[in-house]
Design an enzyme around this catalytic site. Structure first.
Site, mmCIF file in Angstrom:
data_model
loop_
_atom_site.group_PDB
_atom_site.id
_atom_site.type_symbol
_atom_site.label_atom_id
_atom_site.label_comp_id
_atom_site.label_asym_id
_atom_site.label_seq_id
_atom_site.Cartn_x
_atom_site.Cartn_y
_atom_site.Cartn_z
ATOM 1 N N GLU A 76 -36.224 21.845 61.480
ATOM 2 C CA GLU A 76 -37.275 21.000 60.891
ATOM 3 C C GLU A 76 -37.798 19.994 61.906
ATOM 4 O O GLU A 76 -38.998 19.712 61.956
ATOM 5 C CB GLU A 76 -36.748 20.249 59.643
ATOM 6 N N ARG B 60 -41.731 20.270 63.069
ATOM 7 C CA ARG B 60 -42.590 19.175 62.609
ATOM 8 C C ARG B 60 -42.829 18.155 63.716
ATOM 9 O O ARG B 60 -43.966 17.782 63.998
ATOM 10 C CB ARG B 60 -41.980 18.468 61.398
ATOM 11 N N ASP C 246 -37.857 34.345 57.674
ATOM 12 C CA ASP C 246 -39.299 34.384 57.976
ATOM 13 C C ASP C 246 -39.754 34.119 59.414
ATOM 14 O O ASP C 246 -40.224 35.010 60.130
ATOM 15 C CB ASP C 246 -40.043 33.448 57.005
ATOM 16 N N GLU D 256 -48.276 29.023 52.883
ATOM 17 C CA GLU D 256 -48.247 30.376 53.482
ATOM 18 C C GLU D 256 -49.425 31.266 53.092
ATOM 19 O O GLU D 256 -49.959 31.998 53.935
ATOM 20 C CB GLU D 256 -46.921 31.076 53.152
ATOM 21 N N THR E 86 -45.088 27.335 63.608
ATOM 22 C CA THR E 86 -44.883 27.691 62.204
ATOM 23 C C THR E 86 -45.221 26.552 61.251
ATOM 24 O O THR E 86 -45.292 26.741 60.047
ATOM 25 C CB THR E 86 -43.446 28.217 61.966
HETATM 26 C C1 DMJ Z 1 -42.990 24.804 56.681
HETATM 27 O O1 DMJ Z 1 -42.161 23.787 57.088
HETATM 28 C C2 DMJ Z 1 -43.061 25.909 57.694
HETATM 29 O O2 DMJ Z 1 -44.185 26.686 57.454
HETATM 30 C C3 DMJ Z 1 -41.832 26.774 57.691
HETATM 31 O O3 DMJ Z 1 -41.937 27.853 58.576
HETATM 32 C C4 DMJ Z 1 -41.579 27.310 56.313
HETATM 33 N N1 DMJ Z 1 -41.603 26.296 55.301
HETATM 34 C C5 DMJ Z 1 -42.547 25.248 55.322
HETATM 35 C C6 DMJ Z 1 -43.738 25.406 54.424
HETATM 36 O O4 DMJ Z 1 -43.561 26.104 53.283
#
Ligand code: DMJ
Length: 578
Positions: A187, A191, A319, A452, A536
């Site tokens: 995270e 982020r 994912d 997503e 991501t």
């Molecule tokens: C985000 O923090 C990112 O996209 C991560 O890869 C998956 N979950 C959340 C959003 O749903």
């Protein structure tokens, strides 16, 4: 004799250093003085020239920055729309007229961002997230200003300059990573490191790069494991790392394989290869025992590097590992050095096809999860990033395969859109189950403002030019406006059937959901996919040439290659060369 000669010649040399020698010879003294003045003048002249050039260069840089932001502003207002050609060749571009409906919709999304941001600014400034119903901040990520850092690039891209500037001042003066806090490596990377790097790439303000390096240095000890697979939790002040108790000591696949884009970018921008090496060692370790179908269970033993018995999924915990195999290939300009990433991704896509099933009676395509040898008819909304990934990756195949994967991407996007359309609120639940004869039914029924599906709609619009995806995105945006907008921000729903609200504005709503929606209604030249790759968390990272002759198959701790990094400016001029 020889000794006597050498001592007399050295003493004759020393006499030139004796002041009395010159006092007795005024002509020589004058000559010496003139020589001294001449040398001083030359040195002074050079120094003035250098400092004048430095001033000139910094003025030019400022000018260039202003021009760049004017160009971006112009592009986002007036178009210069370009679309990727069917074969993915970016050199074949066609201009499209600007659509006034797009303009209007983009402004509406920008207004939503302003509403979310100003609520955060008012009630939760500097905290990780805003709880809009109770109007207070909460530190869900250790007090790193997650929403603020996650929002920097969205503010920049939307042209919200004053808001961006205020956030920049907070980053420069208040953001402090020296926290006795057990942070999630994943995270924090996606982020905070991602958010800061993106802000740096967009604004070229060095403060963001310095902060990105600071936090990455604190995360780095997490990779000190026998296999190179990182521990997923680390104390930011103390540097001791471990895995969460609920994984039985295992590392999580997505948490361990989703730092490559950020850490490669950080090495490219700082010139320090250590970040890239740590992150790429993980992929090298996984590649050593990568299965034929390219599907990995979500738990990995960080000591042996072997997979532990667990589920295979493109949803939670699996994912973004697959997403980053493709994105590192794109970030690396699709060159030979990153070919192993593409090969691993293509292998995973073979496995991916074995997880695909269709519902009855409506033939919705969905992605199963796998436990041992059996498939489970369940799909997370999180897996709705996959249509976008498939669309992007389809361009690396030959024509037949490419069409097959693009069609699959379009089918899956239709399913994800129906996750939204099938509920009374028109917002998707967290996951879905599929039963023969009954299509889909919502499982976990909350919605936490996830991005997503709109992410995939954004990619599909950019890569196919089919306007249907904009309509779907607009419908989803309106459902957020209707159900999630409250007086002080946006909240998730505890239940997409009843519409009962929760009390949390997730930072990814500002980082991802609103950004992808804004870009869906913007010209394709705004954050062009030829020049940027999104991490991501939807933070665009500029693609710069990757010059290291890294052989992923050979790379490991014992065999660290010497990585030659180009300086960033040199790289810039060739960004986008494929
Ligand atoms: C985000 O923090 C990112 O996209 C991560 O890869 C998956 N979950 C959340 C959003 O749903």
């Amino acid at each position: 004799m020889a000794r006597a000669r050498s001592s007399s010649s050295s003493s004759s040399g020393w006499r030139y250093c004796n002041p009395s020698y010159y006092l007795k010879r005024p002509k020589r003294l004058a000559l010496l003085f003139i020589a001294f003045v001449c040398v001083s003048l030359v040195v002074w002249d050079r120094q003035t020239l250098v400092s004048e050039h430095e001033v000139e260069i910094s003025k030019l840089n400022e000018e260039a920055m202003k021009l760049r932001s004017l160009v971006e502003e112009y592009k986002s207002k007036h178009g210069d729309v370009v679309e990727r050609h069917e074969d993915g060749d970016s050199s074949k571009k066609a201009a499209l007229p600007v659509d006034p409906i797009d303009d209007e919709r983009r402004e509406k999304v920008k207004e939503a961002m302003l509403h979310a941001w100003s609520s955060y600014e008012k009630y939760a400034w500097g905290n990780d997230e805003l709880q809009p119903q109770t109007r207070q901040g909460v530190n869900s990520f250790g007090g790193l200003g997650a929403t603020l850092v996650d929002s920097l690039d969205t503010l920049y891209i939307m042209g919200l300059k004053e808001e961006f500037q205020r956030a920049r001042e907070w980053v420069a003066n208040t953001l402090d990573f020296d926290k006795d806090y057990e942070a999630s490596v994943f995270e924090t990377t996606i982020r905070v490191v991602g958010g800061l790097l993106s802000a740096y790439d967009l604004s070229e303000d060095k403060v963001f790069l310095e902060k990105a390096r600071d936090i990455a240095d604190r995360l780095l000890p997490a990779w000190n494991t026998p296999s190179g697979i990182p521990y997923n939790v680390i104390n930011l002040a103390r540097g001791n790392a471990h895995n969460p108790g609920w994984t039985g000591g295992n590392s999580i696949l997505a948490d361990s394989g989703t730092e490559q884009v950020e850490f490669i970018a950080l090495s490219q921008r700082t010139g320090d290869p250590k970040y890239q090496q740590k992150a790429e060692n993980v992929i090298a370790a996984l590649n050593r025992t990568f299965p034929d179908d390219g599907l990995l269970p979500i738990y990995i033993n960080p000591h042996s590097g072997a997979s532990s018995y667990s589920a295979i999924t493109f949803g939670a915990m699996g994912d973004s590992f697959y997403e980053y195999l493709l994105k590192v290939w794109i970030q690396g300009n699709k060159t030979a050095a990153v070919r192993p990433y593409r090969e691993m991704w293509e292998r995973s896509m073979k496995g991916f096809l074995t997880l695909i099933r269709r519902t009855t009676p409506s033939s919705f395509t969905y992605i199963c999860e796998k436990n041992g040898h059996s498939l489970t008819d369940k799909m997370d909304e999180l897996a709705c990033f996959a249509p976008g990934m498939l669309a992007m990756g389809s361009f690396g195949y030959g024509p037949e395969e490419s069409q097959k994967f693009l069609s699959l991407a379009e089918e899956l996007a239709w399913t994800c859109y129906n996750f939204y359309q099938s509920t009374p609120t028109k917002l998707a639940g967290e996951n879905y189950f599929f039963h023969s004869g009954q299509d889909m039914s919502v499982g976990t029924s909350w919605n936490i403002l996830r991005p997503e599906t709109v992410e995939s709609l954004f990619y599909l619009w950019r890569l196919t030019g089919n306007k249907t995806y904009k309509e779907w995105g607009w419908n989803i945006f309106q459902a957020f406006e209707k159900n999630s907008r409250v007086e002080s921000g946006y909240v998730g729903l505890k239940d997409v059937n009843s519409g009962v609200k929760d009390n949390m504005m997730q930072s990814f709503f500002l980082a991802e959901t609103l950004k992808y929606l804004y870009l869906l209604f913007s010209p394709s030249s705004v954050i062009s996919l030829d020049e940027w790759v999104f991490n991501t968390e939807a933070h665009p990272i500029r693609i710069v040439p990757r010059n290291d002759p890294m052989n992923l198959a050979k790379l490991d701790e014992q065999q660290k290659p010497t990585i030659k990094l180009r300086n960033r400016k040199a790289g810039r001029s060739r960004a986008g060369d494929h």
